[in-house]
Enzyme design. Structure first.
Site, PDB file in Angstrom:
ATOM      1  N   THR A 179       0.887  -1.168   0.000  1.00 21.14           N
ATOM      2  CA  THR A 179       0.000   0.000   0.000  1.00 21.14           C
ATOM      3  C   THR A 179       0.915   1.205   0.000  1.00 21.14           C
ATOM      4  O   THR A 179       2.092   1.084   0.332  1.00 21.14           O
ATOM      5  CB  THR A 179      -0.819   0.000   1.320  1.00 21.14           C
ATOM      6  OG1 THR A 179      -1.592  -1.179   1.385  1.00 21.14           O
ATOM      7  CG2 THR A 179      -1.722   1.206   1.463  1.00 21.14           C
TER       8      THR A 179
ATOM      9  N   GLY B  65      -9.892  -3.741   2.633  1.00 23.33           N
ATOM     10  CA  GLY B  65      -8.911  -3.690   3.712  1.00 23.33           C
ATOM     11  C   GLY B  65      -9.026  -2.397   4.504  1.00 23.33           C
ATOM     12  O   GLY B  65     -10.069  -1.734   4.516  1.00 23.33           O
ATOM     13  N   ASP B  66      -7.930  -2.032   5.153  1.00 23.65           N
ATOM     14  CA  ASP B  66      -7.932  -0.821   5.985  1.00 23.65           C
ATOM     15  C   ASP B  66      -7.760   0.465   5.176  1.00 23.65           C
ATOM     16  O   ASP B  66      -8.133   1.541   5.633  1.00 23.65           O
ATOM     17  CB  ASP B  66      -6.804  -0.904   7.032  1.00 23.65           C
ATOM     18  CG  ASP B  66      -5.424  -1.052   6.385  1.00 23.65           C
ATOM     19  OD1 ASP B  66      -5.322  -1.731   5.340  1.00 23.65           O
ATOM     20  OD2 ASP B  66      -4.452  -0.504   6.928  1.00 23.65           O
TER      21      ASP B  66
HETATM   22  N1  GLY Z   1      -3.252  -2.572   3.975  1.00 20.78           N
HETATM   23  C1  GLY Z   1      -3.771  -2.956   2.735  1.00 20.78           C
HETATM   24  C2  GLY Z   1      -4.802  -3.987   2.829  1.00 20.78           C
HETATM   25  O1  GLY Z   1      -4.828  -4.760   3.760  1.00 20.78           O
HETATM   26  O2  GLY Z   1      -5.618  -4.055   1.931  1.00 20.78           O
END
Ligand code: GLY
Length: 360
Positions: A213, A243-244
């Site tokens: 990311t 995701g986050d």
């Molecule tokens: N941090 C990126 C995801 O888990 O999608």
């Protein structure tokens, strides 16, 4: 609890921070001649920081901030460079696809002065989701638009639909699919009667896999902050998985009175611990950026309870990296394990600096 009590509660006290963090199980030592855990904690003034893949992003964002542009436009323009790079398989164009071979992208951004946020999730065929998230922030009363609606919103604003699956990412996905299950009709490499690498470039070596990311935060000379996170998410994910990265408070958060924070790595762990929001609150409670990242990393580790996510020492077996930028320009980062690096641009130039590691 005031700031001093809070630091004592966490076992973090001024010059002894390194030693007392060690008491929390955090391996961190204070550099010689400094009361801070890392050089970034001592920095003041304009700064842009990002994940290790973001040196072009921090350089661009810093240049724009210094030219007087709003930090939100600067950080989004910065990550656009990485989103458009076909060689970065964790973000935007060239990102690794979901289990059906479709690239689905997530992003969110936040503007400190207005405390507004914008996000898109599971958007397909649009190369720069961070720019779409910025339009959600600037031109709608919403915070998040997902899937087909996000794509239509982008098209309405003149974005072009294009195939984001590069040949390199498609070949990686095909290798993953062929080797995922020995009992399906796709032959694994060791089941083939023919050379499994026949007519394939980059067929040898591990199959690429990423939670990668980019997060980028910036602060200008007035102390105004912005942050953005953008990703292709977990490689070969179940279609529709989010995701986050597009979740405000998890993959990114800004409080203009305090600072900005972001996260990369295993999004599920970051969501379950409100990662970026928690880092900003720790800075508000008096921790330095590096201390705040370590404290939240420790919380993520302590709250990882599923056996399949723990190694033989009971530590998380996955990767997370956290980033923090305070209103006065102090910055820091922590990684779950090992030797992570993050990118930073200040008046001293663009470079990578070492993240503080929770575990060796
Ligand atoms: N941090 C990126 C995801 O888990 O999608």
């Amino acid at each position: 609890m005031d700031n001093l009590d809070r630091r004592a509660f966490l076992g973090i006290t001024g010059a002894a921070a390194g030693a007392t963090l060690a008491g929390m199980g955090v391996k961190a030592t204070t550099p010689r001649g400094s009361t801070s855990l890392a050089p970034g904690d001592d920095h003041r003034g304009v700064a842009c920081i990002s994940s290790g893949n973001g040196r072009p992003a921090t350089a661009k964002a810093f240049e724009m901030v210094m030219a007087g542009r709003d930090p939100i436009d600067a950080v989004v323009a910065g990550v656009n460079i990485v989103e458009s790079d076909p060689d970065d398989m964790s973000v935007g164009y060239g990102g690794l696809p979901n289990e059906e071979g479709v690239v689905q992208l997530d992003s969110c951004c936040m503007h400190g002065p207005t405390h507004k946020a914008g996000a898109v999730a599971c958007i397909e065929d649009i190369k720069n989701p961070a720019s779409v998230a910025l339009l959600v922030l600037k031109r709608t009363d919403h915070v998040m638009i997902v899937g087909e609606g996000a794509k239509r919103f982008a098209l309405a604003h003149g974005f072009e639909a294009e195939n984001l699956l590069t040949d390199r990412a498609r070949r990686a996905w095909l290798r993953w699919k062929e080797n995922a299950n020995p009992n399906d009709d796709w032959l694994d490499a060791d089941q083939m009667d023919f050379d499994p690498n026949e007519n394939r470039e980059d067929a040898a070596g591990p199959i690429p896999f990423t939670y990668g990311t980019i997060n980028c935060s910036g602060v200008n000379e007035n102390g105004d902050l912005a942050s953005v996170t953008t990703t292709s998410g977990l490689s070969y994910k179940i279609p529709g998985r989010v995701g986050d990265s597009p979740i405000v408070g998890a993959g990114m958060f800004v409080d203009n009175a305090v600072g900005a924070a972001g996260a990369t790595g295993r999004g599920e762990a970051v969501i379950q611990n409100c990662g970026a929001f928690s880092i900003v609150r720790e800075m508000e409670n008096g921790l330095s950026p590096t201390e705040a990242c370590l404290a939240v990393m420790k919380r993520i580790a302590d709250r990882t309870r599923q056996k399949r996510l723990l190694n033989e020492r009971g530590e998380p077996n996955f990767g997370v990296t956290l980033y923090a930028l305070r209103k006065d320009g102090a910055y820091g980062s922590a990684v779950m394990r090992g030797r992570g690096q993050f990118a930073v641009t200040t008046s001293a130039g663009t470079r990578r600096e070492a993240c503080m590691a929770l575990y060796e």
